[in-house]
Design a protein around this motif. Structure first.
Motif, mmCIF file in Angstrom:
data_model
loop_
_atom_site.group_PDB
_atom_site.id
_atom_site.type_symbol
_atom_site.label_atom_id
_atom_site.label_comp_id
_atom_site.label_asym_id
_atom_site.label_seq_id
_atom_site.Cartn_x
_atom_site.Cartn_y
_atom_site.Cartn_z
ATOM 1 N N ALA A 47 -9.828 57.747 65.308
ATOM 2 C CA ALA A 47 -9.689 59.138 65.761
ATOM 3 C C ALA A 47 -9.588 59.188 67.281
ATOM 4 O O ALA A 47 -10.449 58.673 67.995
ATOM 5 C CB ALA A 47 -10.878 59.965 65.287
ATOM 6 N N GLY A 48 -8.515 59.794 67.791
ATOM 7 C CA GLY A 48 -8.304 59.890 69.224
ATOM 8 C C GLY A 48 -7.513 58.744 69.814
ATOM 9 O O GLY A 48 -7.188 58.763 71.005
ATOM 10 N N LEU A 49 -7.179 57.748 69.002
ATOM 11 C CA LEU A 49 -6.475 56.585 69.527
ATOM 12 C C LEU A 49 -5.017 56.894 69.852
ATOM 13 O O LEU A 49 -4.449 56.321 70.785
ATOM 14 C CB LEU A 49 -6.550 55.446 68.505
ATOM 15 N N PHE A 50 -4.414 57.819 69.093
ATOM 16 C CA PHE A 50 -2.994 58.106 69.262
ATOM 17 C C PHE A 50 -2.795 59.462 69.923
ATOM 18 O O PHE A 50 -3.630 60.365 69.790
ATOM 19 C CB PHE A 50 -2.296 58.087 67.901
ATOM 20 N N ALA A 56 -5.103 65.859 73.495
ATOM 21 C CA ALA A 56 -4.912 66.713 74.664
ATOM 22 C C ALA A 56 -6.174 67.461 75.044
ATOM 23 O O ALA A 56 -6.316 67.927 76.167
ATOM 24 C CB ALA A 56 -3.769 67.699 74.398
ATOM 25 N N ARG A 57 -7.122 67.579 74.119
ATOM 26 C CA ARG A 57 -8.339 68.339 74.400
ATOM 27 C C ARG A 57 -9.421 67.496 75.063
ATOM 28 O O ARG A 57 -10.459 68.024 75.445
ATOM 29 C CB ARG A 57 -8.883 68.931 73.088
ATOM 30 N N GLY A 58 -9.182 66.192 75.182
ATOM 31 C CA GLY A 58 -10.195 65.369 75.826
ATOM 32 C C GLY A 58 -9.599 64.074 76.319
ATOM 33 O O GLY A 58 -8.970 63.338 75.570
ATOM 34 N N SER A 59 -9.777 63.783 77.602
ATOM 35 C CA SER A 59 -9.137 62.629 78.206
ATOM 36 C C SER A 59 -9.799 61.320 77.800
ATOM 37 O O SER A 59 -9.230 60.249 78.011
ATOM 38 C CB SER A 59 -9.170 62.762 79.730
ATOM 39 N N ASN A 60 -11.021 61.374 77.231
ATOM 40 C CA ASN A 60 -11.739 60.147 76.914
ATOM 41 C C ASN A 60 -11.678 59.774 75.438
ATOM 42 O O ASN A 60 -12.353 58.826 75.028
ATOM 43 C CB ASN A 60 -13.206 60.277 77.333
ATOM 44 N N LEU A 61 -10.915 60.490 74.624
ATOM 45 C CA LEU A 61 -10.892 60.215 73.190
ATOM 46 C C LEU A 61 -10.365 58.827 72.879
ATOM 47 O O LEU A 61 -10.892 58.137 72.008
ATOM 48 C CB LEU A 61 -10.058 61.277 72.465
ATOM 49 N N ARG A 62 -9.330 58.414 73.595
ATOM 50 C CA ARG A 62 -8.789 57.073 73.347
ATOM 51 C C ARG A 62 -9.821 56.014 73.710
ATOM 52 O O ARG A 62 -10.012 55.040 72.986
ATOM 53 C CB ARG A 62 -7.501 56.879 74.136
ATOM 54 N N ARG A 63 -10.494 56.199 74.848
ATOM 55 C CA ARG A 63 -11.505 55.233 75.267
ATOM 56 C C ARG A 63 -12.641 55.157 74.258
ATOM 57 O O ARG A 63 -13.172 54.085 73.963
ATOM 58 C CB ARG A 63 -12.038 55.617 76.654
ATOM 59 N N ARG A 64 -13.014 56.297 73.715
ATOM 60 C CA ARG A 64 -14.073 56.297 72.706
ATOM 61 C C ARG A 64 -13.639 55.575 71.442
ATOM 62 O O ARG A 64 -14.430 54.853 70.825
ATOM 63 C CB ARG A 64 -14.458 57.746 72.381
ATOM 64 N N ALA A 65 -12.374 55.781 71.042
ATOM 65 C CA ALA A 65 -11.868 55.077 69.859
ATOM 66 C C ALA A 65 -11.887 53.571 70.077
ATOM 67 O O ALA A 65 -12.277 52.798 69.192
ATOM 68 C CB ALA A 65 -10.451 55.559 69.529
ATOM 69 N N GLU A 66 -11.471 53.127 71.246
ATOM 70 C CA GLU A 66 -11.493 51.701 71.558
ATOM 71 C C GLU A 66 -12.916 51.159 71.527
ATOM 72 O O GLU A 66 -13.159 50.051 71.023
ATOM 73 C CB GLU A 66 -10.853 51.459 72.926
ATOM 74 N N ALA A 67 -13.852 51.937 72.042
ATOM 75 C CA ALA A 67 -15.254 51.500 72.031
ATOM 76 C C ALA A 67 -15.787 51.391 70.609
ATOM 77 O O ALA A 67 -16.546 50.467 70.286
ATOM 78 C CB ALA A 67 -16.110 52.464 72.847
ATOM 79 N N ARG A 111 2.548 53.039 69.548
ATOM 80 C CA ARG A 111 1.365 53.142 68.700
ATOM 81 C C ARG A 111 0.683 51.788 68.523
ATOM 82 O O ARG A 111 -0.544 51.679 68.594
ATOM 83 C CB ARG A 111 1.747 53.748 67.345
ATOM 84 N N MET A 112 1.474 50.749 68.288
ATOM 85 C CA MET A 112 0.867 49.440 68.073
ATOM 86 C C MET A 112 0.320 48.842 69.358
ATOM 87 O O MET A 112 -0.625 48.037 69.322
ATOM 88 C CB MET A 112 1.880 48.499 67.419
ATOM 89 N N ALA A 113 0.859 49.214 70.496
ATOM 90 C CA ALA A 113 0.270 48.790 71.766
ATOM 91 C C ALA A 113 -1.133 49.375 71.914
ATOM 92 O O ALA A 113 -2.056 48.707 72.410
ATOM 93 C CB ALA A 113 1.161 49.221 72.933
ATOM 94 N N ARG A 114 -1.314 50.596 71.460
ATOM 95 C CA ARG A 114 -2.637 51.216 71.502
ATOM 96 C C ARG A 114 -3.603 50.521 70.541
ATOM 97 O O ARG A 114 -4.779 50.325 70.863
ATOM 98 C CB ARG A 114 -2.528 52.707 71.157
ATOM 99 N N VAL A 115 -3.093 50.166 69.343
ATOM 100 C CA VAL A 115 -3.947 49.455 68.388
ATOM 101 C C VAL A 115 -4.357 48.098 68.952
ATOM 102 O O VAL A 115 -5.519 47.695 68.865
ATOM 103 C CB VAL A 115 -3.205 49.289 67.042
ATOM 104 N N SER A 116 -3.400 47.396 69.537
ATOM 105 C CA SER A 116 -3.689 46.088 70.113
ATOM 106 C C SER A 116 -4.744 46.191 71.210
ATOM 107 O O SER A 116 -5.666 45.369 71.290
ATOM 108 C CB SER A 116 -2.411 45.466 70.672
ATOM 109 N N ALA A 117 -4.635 47.221 72.042
ATOM 110 C CA ALA A 117 -5.617 47.409 73.108
ATOM 111 C C ALA A 117 -6.998 47.709 72.533
ATOM 112 O O ALA A 117 -8.017 47.229 73.051
ATOM 113 C CB ALA A 117 -5.171 48.543 74.035
ATOM 114 N N ALA A 118 -7.048 48.492 71.454
ATOM 115 C CA ALA A 118 -8.339 48.812 70.848
ATOM 116 C C ALA A 118 -9.017 47.559 70.311
ATOM 117 O O ALA A 118 -10.248 47.438 70.353
ATOM 118 C CB ALA A 118 -8.146 49.834 69.721
ATOM 119 N N PHE A 119 -8.224 46.609 69.816
ATOM 120 C CA PHE A 119 -8.773 45.341 69.313
ATOM 121 C C PHE A 119 -8.849 44.284 70.412
ATOM 122 O O PHE A 119 -9.123 43.116 70.133
ATOM 123 C CB PHE A 119 -7.930 44.827 68.152
#
Length: 313
Positions: A47-50, A56-67, A111-119
């Motif tokens: 959630a928030g990774l893509f 758009a409602r939170g700038s840290n959602l991607r970072r939280r998903a990665e964490a 999208r897969m670049a984001r998945v790769s970064a999360a892992f």
């Protein structure tokens, strides 16, 4: 811990495979194999990774998903897992987005670049099941219409048929996004009725017998599509008469899509420029049970509306 990511594609028996994995979690665990499926990835983990309205409602959602991903990877390693199998076809996009863009997974690279970064770049293998494009698009159209989308008109179908983007382009984008992961490509026909065969490709286990052989989430046939149109007040006569599969494309369009797919298979068979490996059929002597032709459930309830996964564009 070895990490394998099964990314579908959609309309390639992914729901059947995931149901089979859920039914055999104990057998996987006994072989030190963990499984993360859509019920885990879509609802919370990714959630928030893509990009999308939620992001758009939170700038840290991607970072939280990665964490979250990194935290659960640490827990999996601490539990002693030797292999982790992650299966979610929505990480590469959606059939809705493909239809909207008239193109095959146009956003897979981002999208897969984001998945790769999360892992943290730790994904060892990516397994992709591909299907003849004429059949894939016909199945995608039928699935979309059954879920409330309008019938694609002649202009949309023509744009899809002339678009030259095929599996070769999808795989090339995937390889650019995840250069350190081995990409294994499997023809849909080899594993559609044999989730155990796909499991043995994805993980170092002996696949349990499939005692509940059912092909889930199949594209609705013409009678079911006409019934869906009638329920929402549309003219069922907009579809051709008869039973069986719906073929929305003209004969010439179908031929063009099949030719595009044949070119993709030739490229894969010739080595795919070193980007991917085509697995023809290492399980030829292990014939799986035939699928029932009865009406099957349409898939996971949490998939309804795809509300938990933002669609990138």
């Amino acid at each position: 811990m070895n990490i394998t990511l099964h990314i579908g594609a959609h309309r390639c028996a992914s729901t059947t495979f995931q149901q089979y994995l859920r039914q055999n979690v104990a057998a996987l665990s006994s072989g030190s194999v963990g499984f993360w499926g859509p019920r885990r990835t879509r609802i919370s983990l990714f959630a928030g990774l893509f990009p999308g309205p939620a992001a758009a409602r939170g700038s840290n959602l991607r970072r939280r998903a990665e964490a979250r991903v990194q935290m659960q990877l640490r827990q999996a390693r601490a539990a002693g897992l030797g292999d982790l199998l992650v299966s979610d076809e929505n990480v590469i996009g959606s059939t809705r987005h493909c239809l909207r863009r008239r193109s095959l997974y146009p956003a897979i690279g981002e999208r897969m670049a984001r998945v790769s970064a999360a892992f943290n770049g730790q994904i060892d293998r990516v397994v992709l099941v591909i299907r003849d494009q004429e059949q894939w698009w016909a199945s995608a159209c039928a699935y979309a219409v059954a879920r409330g989308h309008p019938l694609p008109d002649a202009e949309i179908l023509a744009e899809i048929a002339v678009d030259r983007r095929g599996w070769r382009d999808v795989i090339t984008d995937l390889a650019c996004a995840m250069p350190d992961a081995a990409i294994e490509v499997v023809p849909f026909e080899r594993v559609a009725a044999r989730p155990g065969a796909l499991l043995e490709l994805c993980a170092p286990v002996t696949a349990p017998d499939d005692h509940n052989a059912r092909w889930l989430n199949r594209a609705p046939d013409l009678p079911r599509l006409r019934a869906a149109l009638e329920r929402r007040g549309e003219d069922p006569a907009s579809l051709p008469p008869g039973a069986g599969r719906w073929h929305p494309f003209t004969a010439a369009q179908r031929a063009a899509l099949r030719e595009n797919h044949a070119d993709d298979l030739f490229w894969l068979s010739a080595g795919a420029d070193g980007l991917a490996t085509l697995t023809e059929d290492p399980f030829r002597d292990r014939t799986g049970p035939s699928r029932s032709t009865e009406d099957n459930p349409r898939g996971q309830g949490h998939d309804s509306g795809q509300g938990n996964l933002a669609q990138s564009g």
